[in-house]
Design a protein around this motif. Structure first.
Motif, PDB file in Angstrom:
ATOM      1  N   VAL A 267      -2.885   3.491   9.505  1.00 21.14           N
ATOM      2  CA  VAL A 267      -2.116   4.303   8.558  1.00 21.14           C
ATOM      3  C   VAL A 267      -3.084   5.073   7.672  1.00 21.14           C
ATOM      4  O   VAL A 267      -4.267   4.744   7.583  1.00 21.14           O
ATOM      5  CB  VAL A 267      -1.202   3.433   7.663  1.00 21.14           C
ATOM      6  N   THR A 268      -2.579   6.117   7.032  1.00 25.24           N
ATOM      7  CA  THR A 268      -3.390   6.870   6.077  1.00 25.24           C
ATOM      8  C   THR A 268      -2.828   6.627   4.692  1.00 25.24           C
ATOM      9  O   THR A 268      -1.611   6.760   4.475  1.00 25.24           O
ATOM     10  CB  THR A 268      -3.379   8.386   6.388  1.00 25.24           C
ATOM     11  N   ARG A 269      -3.692   6.269   3.766  1.00 22.79           N
ATOM     12  CA  ARG A 269      -3.264   5.996   2.406  1.00 22.79           C
ATOM     13  C   ARG A 269      -2.885   7.293   1.694  1.00 22.79           C
ATOM     14  O   ARG A 269      -3.461   8.345   1.944  1.00 22.79           O
ATOM     15  CB  ARG A 269      -4.388   5.314   1.624  1.00 22.79           C
TER      16      ARG A 269
ATOM     17  N   VAL B  94       0.847  -1.191   0.000  1.00 23.16           N
ATOM     18  CA  VAL B  94       0.000   0.000   0.000  1.00 23.16           C
ATOM     19  C   VAL B  94       0.880   1.237   0.000  1.00 23.16           C
ATOM     20  O   VAL B  94       1.899   1.279   0.699  1.00 23.16           O
ATOM     21  CB  VAL B  94      -0.911   0.004   1.251  1.00 23.16           C
ATOM     22  N   LYS B  95       0.491   2.243  -0.791  1.00 24.86           N
ATOM     23  CA  LYS B  95       1.170   3.538  -0.738  1.00 24.86           C
ATOM     24  C   LYS B  95       0.605   4.307   0.446  1.00 24.86           C
ATOM     25  O   LYS B  95      -0.593   4.534   0.539  1.00 24.86           O
ATOM     26  CB  LYS B  95       0.963   4.313  -2.025  1.00 24.86           C
ATOM     27  N   VAL B  96       1.507   4.717   1.367  1.00 26.38           N
ATOM     28  CA  VAL B  96       1.100   5.313   2.628  1.00 26.38           C
ATOM     29  C   VAL B  96       1.770   6.674   2.775  1.00 26.38           C
ATOM     30  O   VAL B  96       2.910   6.872   2.349  1.00 26.38           O
ATOM     31  CB  VAL B  96       1.503   4.384   3.799  1.00 26.38           C
ATOM     32  N   ASP B  97       1.056   7.612   3.376  1.00 22.83           N
ATOM     33  CA  ASP B  97       1.597   8.937   3.660  1.00 22.83           C
ATOM     34  C   ASP B  97       2.273   8.901   5.027  1.00 22.83           C
ATOM     35  O   ASP B  97       1.608   8.800   6.055  1.00 22.83           O
ATOM     36  CB  ASP B  97       0.472   9.971   3.640  1.00 22.83           C
ATOM     37  N   ILE B  98       3.616   8.978   5.033  1.00 26.89           N
ATOM     38  CA  ILE B  98       4.381   8.968   6.282  1.00 26.89           C
ATOM     39  C   ILE B  98       5.202  10.238   6.344  1.00 26.89           C
ATOM     40  O   ILE B  98       6.149  10.429   5.578  1.00 26.89           O
ATOM     41  CB  ILE B  98       5.312   7.731   6.364  1.00 26.89           C
ATOM     42  N   GLY B  99       4.840  11.127   7.259  1.00 22.81           N
ATOM     43  CA  GLY B  99       5.588  12.371   7.444  1.00 22.81           C
ATOM     44  C   GLY B  99       5.622  13.250   6.213  1.00 22.81           C
ATOM     45  O   GLY B  99       6.640  13.886   5.938  1.00 22.81           O
TER      46      GLY B  99
END
Length: 62
Positions: free
Chosen positions: A58-60, A35-40
């Motif tokens: 997590v937020t996609r 999954v593509k995830v928004d991290i920082g």
């Protein structure tokens, strides 16, 4: 690798047990998704189990 990046859920080992009580090895594999995830503020592709994805840990990325 079948391991969740969030909860580190991985492969579990056990036995198939027949009616005559013979035991052979078997595995249970977690339901892992890439999954593509928004991290920082940046987007990363991580392997995550479906339970962590469904519970909103997590937020996609959009």
């Amino acid at each position: 690798m079948a391991k969740c990046a969030i909860c580190s859920k991985g492969v579990t080992f056990g036995h198939n047990v027949s009616h005559s009580n013979r035991k052979t090895s078997r595995t249970w594999k977690p339901n892992i998704r890439k999954v593509k995830v928004d991290i920082g503020g940046s987007n990363k592709t991580i392997s995550i189990c479906s339970r962590c994805l469904r519970s909103g840990k997590v937020t996609r990325a959009q």
